[in-house]
Design a protein around this motif. Structure first.
Motif, PDB file in Angstrom:
ATOM      1  N   SER A   1       0.829  -1.207   0.000  1.00 50.72           N
ATOM      2  CA  SER A   1       0.000   0.000   0.000  1.00 50.72           C
ATOM      3  C   SER A   1       0.864   1.259   0.000  1.00 50.72           C
TER       4      SER A   1
ATOM      5  N   GLY B   1      -7.646   8.641  -4.197  1.00 51.30           N
ATOM      6  CA  GLY B   1      -8.494   8.325  -3.052  1.00 51.30           C
ATOM      7  C   GLY B   1      -8.489   6.853  -2.713  1.00 51.30           C
TER       8      GLY B   1
ATOM      9  N   THR C   1      -6.858   5.548   0.769  1.00 52.09           N
ATOM     10  CA  THR C   1      -7.743   4.829   1.687  1.00 52.09           C
ATOM     11  C   THR C   1      -7.191   3.448   1.992  1.00 52.09           C
TER      12      THR C   1
ATOM     13  N   THR D   1      -4.229   3.767   4.365  1.00 57.02           N
ATOM     14  CA  THR D   1      -4.637   4.084   5.732  1.00 57.02           C
ATOM     15  C   THR D   1      -5.210   2.862   6.440  1.00 57.02           C
ATOM     16  N   LEU D   2      -6.076   2.138   5.757  1.00 54.81           N
ATOM     17  CA  LEU D   2      -6.668   0.942   6.362  1.00 54.81           C
ATOM     18  C   LEU D   2      -5.613  -0.137   6.592  1.00 54.81           C
TER      19      LEU D   2
ATOM     20  N   GLN E   1      -7.550  -3.436  -3.647  1.00 51.26           N
ATOM     21  CA  GLN E   1      -7.218  -2.789  -2.382  1.00 51.26           C
ATOM     22  C   GLN E   1      -8.050  -3.358  -1.240  1.00 51.26           C
TER      23      GLN E   1
END
Length: 468
Positions: A255, A292, A296, A299-300, A385
């Protein structure tokens, strides 16, 4: 009959040079005829106007065409977009049948001193004139040369076909130059704009590498001990993408690598477009969606980031020396590997990210504001993702099995330490010690010290690093 055919063929061949001379090359002429004096009768024209005649006409006339802003696009071939409005003296019907030509000459030349050699002809893409303002696109390959930007005067010529005005057929084939407009423009070069984009990416990457060199100094010292004289310099080590994109446990995070990839690519494309057009470009909805999704996911993924081992079991492995306490070195295989095997969800996410990055470089540099990724590709990246993050959040079978095996060997060690004469307890410890090797190898790979595990005795602990 035969003589007539031969004579006709010879006449045709003899007339070809004259015909070629009567139709000049488009680069030396425009497809408009010079306006005739009002006291002269209309005659059939060639449809072309030589650059020498055009320069003479521009020297003796003034611009009268309402012209809006002229801007350079980011396309590789110099392309200008010229906003032109319909003159009040031209009817909407005539305006919709208008024909445009464009020329340019270096700035600084007086409008009354133009010569044929000064004029550069552009290729006007067929416009669709509207009743109000119309944007005309013009290709000017000759304006882009070398590295230095240049300043030009751009002229848009309005030509009308007399046939469309309901006039006599004698005026056919002779588009008439009715009006023109002049506008200055500062033109950047492709080489300079590309250099601006590449230098932006390089500068950003060097800043990240300097920061990584300071943050991971201990990791670098460990790599230098392993590699010996062949170890790279600190900055060269930190320049590796795997070092910049690693997590707190020394694994190259997929990521974080995606965010790094899209950030650098977008920064380079944005800087190139800004250098090419001289404007701050807008980002398309596809670019914002792509950023985005990756942000995202990153972050997750960080929320689920953590060691697969329970704290007590991890401390036991470190204390016994079975697990090397030195920093782990990130590797490229971390991007597609999980628990000692290839993770197809990581492969899918990585491949689609690379496809999107290449598309952004190839297509986004030409028109970043209108850059569009296929909805299917954006959806696939989003699904990849989601699956990747879900896979990190869910308990992994190998980690669960390893925690159970470490708990088993710890229990066997306690029983063997409680009664050293208990042969069964010692045998249980040896069995658990031999069985745990494969799980440790799968999860910790090179950080697993197999020789240490084979010789491990109940209650034995390793010396802390740096203690003799």
């Amino acid at each position: 009959m035969l003589r007539g055919l031969i004579a006709g063929l010879l006449l045709a061949l003899a007339g070809l040079p004259a015909l070629a001379q009567g139709q000049p090359a488009p680069s030396r002429a425009i497809q408009c005829s010079a306006p005739l004096p009002s006291d002269q009768a209309w005659r059939v024209g060639s449809g072309f106007m030589m650059m020498e005649d055009l320069a003479r006409h521009l020297n003796t006339s003034a611009p009268s065409l309402p012209l809006g802003p002229v801007r350079q696009t980011s396309k590789a071939v110099p392309t200008l977009e010229i906003a032109v409005s319909r003159p009040d003296w031209l009817t909407p019907a005539e305006w919709r049948h208008a024909f445009f030509e464009a020329v340019a000459y270096p700035d600084g030349i007086s409008p009354i001193e133009l010569r044929e050699s000064h004029l550069q002809r552009g290729t006007v893409l067929p416009p669709s004139p509207q009743d109000g303002e119309t944007v005309v696109s013009v290709l000017f390959p000759t304006l882009d040369s070398g590295w230095r930007p240049s300043s030009w005067q751009v002229l848009l010529l309005l030509c009308l076909d007399p046939v469309q005005q309901g006039a006599s057929a004698l005026r056919a084939q002779g588009r008439e130059l009715r009006a023109y407009a002049r506008q200055p423009l500062f033109v950047s070069t492709l080489r300079l704009s590309a250099a601006v984009g590449l230098l932006t990416v390089l500068a950003a990457y060097l800043v990240l590498a300097f920061a990584a060199a300071r943050i991971h100094a201990r990791q670098y010292e460990h790599s230098r001990r392993l590699l010996g004289p062949g170890a790279p310099a600190p900055l060269a080590y930190a320049l590796r993408p795997t070092v910049i994109a690693q997590d707190s446990f020394g694994y190259c995070s997929l990521s974080r690598f995606q965010v790094l990839l899209f950030t650098l690519v977008l920064a380079g494309v944005y800087a190139y477009v800004m250098g090419r057009t001289g404007e701050l470009p807008n980002l398309s909805q596809s670019v914002l969606t792509l950023l985005g999704v990756t942000l995202t996911g990153s972050t997750l993924a960080r929320l689920t980031e953590g060691s697969p081992m329970q704290t007590a079991n991890r401390l036991w492995l470190l204390g016994t020396g079975v697990l090397d306490p030195t920093p782990r070195l990130p590797r490229w295989t971390d991007l597609v590997e999980s628990d000692g095997e290839i993770d197809v969800t990581r492969v899918q996410a990585l491949l689609f990210s690379l496809f999107a990055a290449v598309a952004l470089v190839v297509s986004g540099t030409g028109d970043l504001e209108n850059f569009v990724l296929p909805d299917q590709l954006v959806t696939l990246i989003g699904i990849s993702q989601a699956v990747y993050v879900a896979g990190r959040a869910l308990p992994r079978d190998s980690a669960k099995r390893l925690n159970e095996e470490v708990a088993s060997i710890r229990a066997a060690e306690q029983r063997a330490m409680a009664d050293p004469a208990d042969a069964a307890a010692r045998k249980d410890f040896e069995t658990a010690r031999n069985a745990i090797a494969s799980s440790l190898r799968d999860v910790f790979s090179e950080r697993f010290c197999e020789s240490r595990l084979r010789g491990l005795q109940p209650g034995e602990r390793a010396q802390p690093p740096g203690v003799a």
